[in-house]
Design an enzyme around this catalytic site. Structure first.
Site, PDB file in Angstrom:
ATOM      1  N   GLU A 192       0.814  -1.223   0.000  1.00 37.38           N
ATOM      2  CA  GLU A 192       0.000   0.000   0.000  1.00 37.38           C
ATOM      3  C   GLU A 192       0.839   1.260   0.000  1.00 37.38           C
ATOM      4  O   GLU A 192       0.321   2.359   0.096  1.00 37.38           O
ATOM      5  CB  GLU A 192      -1.021  -0.005   1.144  1.00 37.38           C
ATOM      6  CG  GLU A 192      -0.488  -0.336   2.513  1.00 37.38           C
ATOM      7  CD  GLU A 192      -1.589  -0.406   3.565  1.00 37.38           C
ATOM      8  OE1 GLU A 192      -2.728   0.001   3.314  1.00 37.38           O
ATOM      9  OE2 GLU A 192      -1.281  -0.868   4.678  1.00 37.38           O
TER      10      GLU A 192
ATOM     11  N   ASP B   6      -4.793   3.170   0.392  1.00 43.56           N
ATOM     12  CA  ASP B   6      -3.577   3.918   0.689  1.00 43.56           C
ATOM     13  C   ASP B   6      -2.663   3.995  -0.522  1.00 43.56           C
ATOM     14  O   ASP B   6      -2.027   5.018  -0.764  1.00 43.56           O
ATOM     15  CB  ASP B   6      -2.838   3.282   1.872  1.00 43.56           C
ATOM     16  CG  ASP B   6      -3.457   3.719   3.183  1.00 43.56           C
ATOM     17  OD1 ASP B   6      -3.686   4.933   3.338  1.00 43.56           O
ATOM     18  OD2 ASP B   6      -3.734   2.871   4.043  1.00 43.56           O
TER      19      ASP B   6
ATOM     20  N   CYS C  76      -7.543  -5.828  -1.393  1.00 40.03           N
ATOM     21  CA  CYS C  76      -8.513  -5.644  -0.306  1.00 40.03           C
ATOM     22  C   CYS C  76      -8.910  -4.176  -0.110  1.00 40.03           C
ATOM     23  O   CYS C  76      -9.648  -3.850   0.799  1.00 40.03           O
ATOM     24  CB  CYS C  76      -7.993  -6.224   1.005  1.00 40.03           C
ATOM     25  SG  CYS C  76      -6.547  -5.377   1.639  1.00 40.03           S
TER      26      CYS C  76
HETATM   27  C1  PEP Z   1      -6.147   0.125   2.102  1.00 38.40           C
HETATM   28  O1  PEP Z   1      -5.375   1.015   2.421  1.00 38.40           O
HETATM   29  O2  PEP Z   1      -6.498  -0.101   0.936  1.00 38.40           O
HETATM   30  C2  PEP Z   1      -6.740  -0.757   3.129  1.00 38.40           C
HETATM   31  C3  PEP Z   1      -7.433  -1.822   2.784  1.00 38.40           C
HETATM   32  O3  PEP Z   1      -6.586  -0.419   4.435  1.00 38.40           O
HETATM   33  P1  PEP Z   1      -7.341   0.787   5.193  1.00 38.40           P
HETATM   34  O4  PEP Z   1      -8.436   1.270   4.308  1.00 38.40           O
HETATM   35  O5  PEP Z   1      -7.825   0.207   6.469  1.00 38.40           O
HETATM   36  O6  PEP Z   1      -6.232   1.761   5.371  1.00 38.40           O
HETATM   37 MG    MG Z   2      -4.427   1.005   4.351  1.00 42.02          MG
END
Ligand code: PEP
Ligand code: MG
Length: 755
Positions: free
Chosen positions: A604, A628, A675
């Protein structure tokens, strides 16, 4: 100069409506620049004209009468060129257009600057003088600064009244939408319920009181309580405080005893507003008066009035035991809707959400998506204080909002909602079918969760497991770090509910925009600071407790995958794996029958993209956090409404990065999951299928939509679409290309309102 600017802007921001704001601008600018005329013209898109909306210096009767066609006049020229125009003799300029009703022939010099908001010319501010010298450079720079600073305020005021709102405060009703950005798909038609943070007077909405007498009583009780508080302070402080300082408190008491603050508010309550709204209006009025004063001491009193207002509001809120009555079609509206505000509304009553701040990947949008509730974020032109109780439409696909829409708009959206319902009934039928393309490529779809209450919906959504469990949510709702046993119980429930299906638990990912109340982190640049794995590696005592809880919870189930957030170097990964092994070995020594779980690294941050191969070598799988990753690749804050339209996971740079991650993982034969929210966007999911991504994890609300796309379009077709997309240079072109295919395949309802 800065002080003058600051004061003008403050006053304009506090103006009650557009007309008031413009009056303040023309009179203050005229005074500050010592000119003979200051006027504001606003763009009238319906008639392709600039309309004189306010003037100090020209004939007042010409306001609203003078209309200049887009391609005419000096005003038209300023707007066309989008830069200042400084002319010594206006009359002799070829573009000069004379309007006898203004009486402007006596003024020779002309300086006009455009007022531009989000790249659109909202209007033109003009100053004029008798004198024959051109305006000097300082003056031009001053007016440009005024124009730039005021554009937001004018846009905001215009959104609540528009050109027609010049003389009266128009009813908020318009066929023209207010623009935000898509937060979660779907269409909501409902009643706006405005929520505002505790003790924030400026965000209090106007609201009709059911029982004005009760409101008045509550208000007077709050005033008395504040008076008692202040008297107590005065008593306590008198021996230690110099007389001139305790005079401040005397001034407070005088204000409470005087007619203006209290009685003015009561008058407004009797006129029908509820007490907090009446108080806000009265405080604003007083603040304006004080801020206009030349005496710096008196100007400071504006702050005292605000302070007093906040104190009264606090008591009003404490005494407010009436729970909000959420109508059956509640659309939550606020400057900043938080996850806890969302949680207060009974799920079956929550129809939609509109938030002025935030964007698609803000956590409240992510939660709403899990519930299948349409969301519009970043609606910074929405006049929040004026929409409580209004009928409101939120189009979660396009980010458009309509307040008190006309019958045609309502009819159209009612049709779209009906179609949306049909669509979601159709989607339900897909629940137990596999996500397999017509040409036989199967791609497991997992759920993103983080709350125990999510487990039921996730299980019912047809998810084949949990691809991302955000462990920070159970950490956020406590007053201290949860113990190993507390964590064990939470993780065990998730792992057990889904067994034998896999569950990916992510280790603690706080920092950035996710704060723990008991572990505050103050940083100038939180997204580039101490977050995710950086914190847990610095605090092995927190990390090891979590790892032990996760491993213990998996004993006998063996369906645990561990996921490490924010990995930006191989050292972080190696150190994390060492700690996982340490926790694992401890448990084995203690005789707990755990199996070593699969370990994954999140990709990320950009450095992880370029090192995807060497990261993949060390772990069992990679999982791409596109939320991210998009933010860091495009340098666009995922929560900042002002740049929300630049945030796009279909940006060609993001697609290229994704390709590189998949290739890196393939080199070591490791699977890749996605994800981030991109996985739940039907258009993007198609490209991810084309890339050969091994699994997708998303909000449960998105599962059926993505499944429908996968079950309809051949993987072969997705691969060729990806090849075409990789040749395109703009996100907009890529989105258009995919949307065209989706429409052609009868899937258009997934990416726009309607079927
Ligand atoms: C992301 O950064 O894509 C992620 C799945 O984590 P979060 O949205 O919790 O930062
Ligand atoms: Mg993230």
């Amino acid at each position: 100069m800065l002080e003058v600017l600051r004061r003008i802007i403050q006053e304009v921001n506090a103006a009650v409506d557009l007309s008031d704001a413009l009056e303040i601008i023309v009179s203050r600018v005229k005074g500050a620049m010592e000119v003979d005329v200051c006027s504001v013209y606003l763009t009238d898109l319906d008639h392709n004209q600039y309309v004189l909306m306010a003037t100090d210096g020209l004939n007042a009767a010409s306001v609203g009468q003078v209309r200049i066609d887009f391609s005419n006049g000096l005003v038209g020229m300023v707007a066309e060129r989008e830069e200042p125009l400084n002319i010594q003799s206006a009359k002799n300029h070829p573009r000069y257009q004379y309007f006898p009703e203004t009486g402007e022939e006596q003024y020779s010099t002309f300086l006009g600057v455009p007022v531009i908001h989000h790249r659109e010319v909202m209007g033109v501010v003009v100053v004029q003088r008798h004198a024959v010298e051109r305006f000097d450079e300082d003056e031009v720079a001053f007016l440009v600064t005024i124009g730039a600073q005021l554009s937001g305020a004018i846009a905001h005021a215009q959104a609540s009244g528009g050109i027609d709102g010049l003389r009266k405060r128009r009813r908020l009703s318009d066929e023209r939408p207010i623009l935000g950005v898509s937060g979660a798909p779907g269409v909501a038609i409902g009643t706006a319920v405005v929520r505002y943070p505790h003790a924030d007077l400026s965000a209090v909405p106007d609201r009709r009181a059911d029982d004005p007498e009760a409101e008045e009583l509550a208000f007077r009780a709050a005033v008395t309580a504040v008076r008692v508080d202040i008297e107590t302070i005065v008593e306590r402080m008198r021996p230690v405080l110099p007389a001139e300082d305790s005079a401040l408190f005397d001034a407070f008491i005088m204000m409470l005893d005087g007619d203006s603050l209290v009685e003015k508010s009561v008058e407004r309550i009797r006129d029908g507003n509820w007490a907090p709204g009446a108080l806000r209006n009265t405080v604003d009025e007083h603040v304006n008066i004080f801020e206009e004063m030349d005496d710096p001491y008196l100007r400071e009193r504006a702050q005292d009035v605000r302070d007093l207002g906040r104190r009264i509001l606090q008591y009003l809120q404490e005494g407010d035991t009436t729970r909000i009555d959420y109508p059956a079609d509640t659309v939550l509206v606020g400057e900043e809707i938080t996850a806890s505000m969302l949680a207060e509304v009974p799920t079956e009553r929550l129809t939609g959400i509109v938030s002025v701040s935030g964007s698609r990947t803000s956590h409240v949008a992510i939660l709403a998506r899990a519930l299948g509730v349409p969301v519009v974020m970043g609606a910074d032109d929405l006049p929040v204080t004026r929409v409580d109780g209004a009928e409101i439409i939120a189009d979660g696909y396009s980010g458009r909002i309509y307040v008190n829409p006309g019958p045609m708009v309502v009819q159209e959206f009612e049709r779209l909602v009906r179609e949306e319902d049909e669509l979601s009934d159709g989607l339900k039928a897909l629940r137990d079918l596999p996500a397999e393309s017509p040409d036989g490529v199967r791609i497991p779809l997992y759920a993103n969760t983080g709350l125990l209450s999510d487990i039921g919906p996730s299980l019912n959504s047809g998810a084949e497991g949990v691809g991302l469990y955000r462990t920070e949510f159970p950490f956020m709702i406590r007053e201290r770090f949860p113990s190993e046993q507390e964590q064990y119980e939470i993780y065990r429930e998730v792992l057990e509910s889904f067994a034998p299906r896999p569950v990916t638990l992510r280790t603690l990912d706080v920092g950035g925009d996710k704060a723990l109340p008991y572990f505050p982190i103050e940083e100038d640049n939180p997204f580039l600071g101490w977050r995710g794995i950086r914190i847990t590696l610095d605090h092995p005592e927190i990390f090891l407790v979590q790892l032990r809880a996760m491993l213990r919870a998996s004993a006998g189930l063996d369906n645990l995958n561990l996921l490490l957030p924010m990995i930006s170097s191989v050292d972080e990964l190696d150190d994390s794996i060492d700690l996982i092994d340490r926790a694992y070995n401890e448990l084995i020594e203690e005789g707990v029958a755990v199996k070593r779980p699969k370990i994954g690294a999140m990709v990320e941050v950009p450095s992880a993209v370029y090192q995807a191969d060497v990261l993949a070598k060390r772990v069992d799988f990679l999982s791409v956090g596109t939320n991210d990753l998009t933010q860091y690749l495009l340098a666009v804050d995922r929560n900042n409404a002002r740049v929300a339209d630049l945030y796009d996971s279909l940006h060609p740079a993001v697609l290229r990065a994704m390709m590189q991650i998949v290739e890196g993982a393939r080199r070591f034969g490791k699977p890749v999951s996605v994800c981030g929210e991109m996985a739940g966007d039907p258009a993007s999911a198609l490209l991810l299928l084309g890339m050969g991504v091994d699994s997708l994890s998303m909000s449960t609300g998105s599962l059926a939509r993505v499944k429908w796309v996968i079950r309809t379009i051949d993987a072969e077709k997705a691969r060729s679409l990806l090849q075409e997309a990789l040749l395109l240079e703009r996100s907009s072109e890529i989105r258009e290309q995919i949307n065209t295919v989706l429409e052609r395949e009868g899937l258009g309802g997934l990416v726009r309102a309607g079927k």
